[in-house]
Design an enzyme around this catalytic site. Structure first.
Site, PDB file in Angstrom:
ATOM      1  N   SER A   1      62.316   7.286  56.002  1.00 38.68           N
ATOM      2  CA  SER A   1      61.921   6.069  55.289  1.00 38.68           C
ATOM      3  C   SER A   1      63.042   5.036  55.278  1.00 38.68           C
ATOM      4  CB  SER A   1      61.550   6.404  53.842  1.00 38.68           C
ATOM      5  OG  SER A   1      60.514   7.350  53.812  1.00 38.68           O
TER       6      SER A   1
HETATM    7  N1  SAH Z   1      61.707  12.621  53.446  1.00 43.78           N
HETATM    8  C1  SAH Z   1      61.736  12.425  54.877  1.00 43.78           C
HETATM    9  C2  SAH Z   1      60.582  11.565  55.324  1.00 43.78           C
HETATM   10  C3  SAH Z   1      59.807  12.269  56.381  1.00 43.78           C
HETATM   11  S1  SAH Z   1      58.250  11.567  56.830  1.00 43.78           S
HETATM   12  C4  SAH Z   1      63.061  11.878  55.337  1.00 43.78           C
HETATM   13  O1  SAH Z   1      63.884  11.492  54.493  1.00 43.78           O
HETATM   14  O2  SAH Z   1      63.336  11.897  56.541  1.00 43.78           O
HETATM   15  C5  SAH Z   1      57.131  12.679  56.049  1.00 43.78           C
HETATM   16  C6  SAH Z   1      57.217  14.117  56.438  1.00 43.78           C
HETATM   17  O3  SAH Z   1      56.144  14.814  55.797  1.00 43.78           O
HETATM   18  C7  SAH Z   1      57.056  14.401  57.925  1.00 43.78           C
HETATM   19  O4  SAH Z   1      58.186  15.112  58.368  1.00 43.78           O
HETATM   20  C8  SAH Z   1      55.788  15.256  58.010  1.00 43.78           C
HETATM   21  O5  SAH Z   1      55.858  16.242  59.024  1.00 43.78           O
HETATM   22  C9  SAH Z   1      55.743  15.868  56.637  1.00 43.78           C
HETATM   23  N2  SAH Z   1      54.409  16.338  56.198  1.00 43.78           N
HETATM   24  C10 SAH Z   1      53.195  15.810  56.453  1.00 43.78           C
HETATM   25  N3  SAH Z   1      52.223  16.512  55.836  1.00 43.78           N
HETATM   26  C11 SAH Z   1      52.859  17.526  55.162  1.00 43.78           C
HETATM   27  C12 SAH Z   1      52.402  18.601  54.340  1.00 43.78           C
HETATM   28  N4  SAH Z   1      51.110  18.788  54.052  1.00 43.78           N
HETATM   29  N5  SAH Z   1      53.325  19.446  53.833  1.00 43.78           N
HETATM   30  C13 SAH Z   1      54.652  19.284  54.101  1.00 43.78           C
HETATM   31  N6  SAH Z   1      55.139  18.279  54.863  1.00 43.78           N
HETATM   32  C14 SAH Z   1      54.258  17.411  55.391  1.00 43.78           C
END
Ligand code: SAH
Length: 207
Positions: free
Chosen positions: A63
């Site tokens: 993000s």
């Molecule tokens: N907090 C992260 C943002 C990652 S984007 C950072 O700082 O880099 C959101 C993430 O959520 C992705 O990696 C995606 O694979 C994950 N995601 C999507 N659906 C999910 C679920 N049901 N359970 C766990 N993770 C999930």
């Protein structure tokens, strides 16, 4: 932690984060300390402090710095807090939280992303973090109840397991929606759940 690119981080905190109203000193300090460039692909490290999200592989994104800072502040983090994160991704938000709170539990659906995040966090010596691969919509019972839960992918409705795993007065910070999304803070009170809408956002979908 990592002394590189300190000036870029200072500029990021001043122009993108403090300038937009994030005030919690612990959050500003964590954003200064955590080396964001270590959480993006090697070829893009010079872009890590830009005012935007970035691709981290598997179609997922880290993000925008301001959003990470804002969501962290909205959890009202304290040194003894236990926090659950849904969507470990690069591990950057995990690291920012871990710099402030007691324990972070973070769930990621993608094995590869979780493994890479574990490596980065380990290289930086960040130890107060538990990671697992799984569906974060189910929360992580072993660590509950949580003082705060941060969700970094957007469901179309708030998963009930997450509300159930909040401590009393615990806060759930979560983007909700599909084409248009809103960032919400839900607080669990003795009488039920209070909701406050914060701002429109754009996250990858929770799957
Ligand atoms: N907090 C992260 C943002 C990652 S984007 C950072 O700082 O880099 C959101 C993430 O959520 C992705 O990696 C995606 O694979 C994950 N995601 C999507 N659906 C999910 C679920 N049901 N359970 C766990 N993770 C999930």
């Amino acid at each position: 932690m990592d002394g590189d690119r300190v000036e870029e981080r200072q500029r990021m905190v001043e122009t993108q984060i403090a300038a937009r109203g994030v005030r919690d000193p612990a959050v500003l300090r964590a954003m200064l300390r955590v080396p964001r460039h270590r959480f993006v692909p090697a070829a893009e490290q010079h872009l890590a402090y830009d005012d935007s999200p970035r691709a981290i592989g598997q179609g997922q994104t880290i993000s925008q710095p301001f959003i990470v800072a804002l969501m962290t502040e909205l959890t009202r983090p304290g040194p003894a807090s236990r926090v659950l994160e849904v969507g470990t991704g690069s591990g950057y938000q995990t690291a920012v939280l871990a710099d402030i709170v007691g324990e972070v539990w973070s769930v990621e659906l993608e094995v590869d992303l979780s493994a890479r995040a574990a490596e980065t966090l380990n290289e930086l010596g960040i130890g107060n973090v538990h990671l697992k691969v799984g569906d974060g919509a189910l929360g992580w019972k072993e660590g509950a109840p949580y003082d705060a839960i941060v969700v970094t992918a957007a469901p179309t409705a708030v998963p009930s397991a997450l509300v159930e795993q909040l401590a009393e007065n615990g806060r759930l910070v979560i983007p909700v929606g599909s084409a248009s999304q809103e960032l919400w803070v839900l607080t669990r009170t003795p009488d039920g759940v209070e909701r406050e809408s914060v701002l429109p956002v754009r996250f990858v979908p929770l799957r």
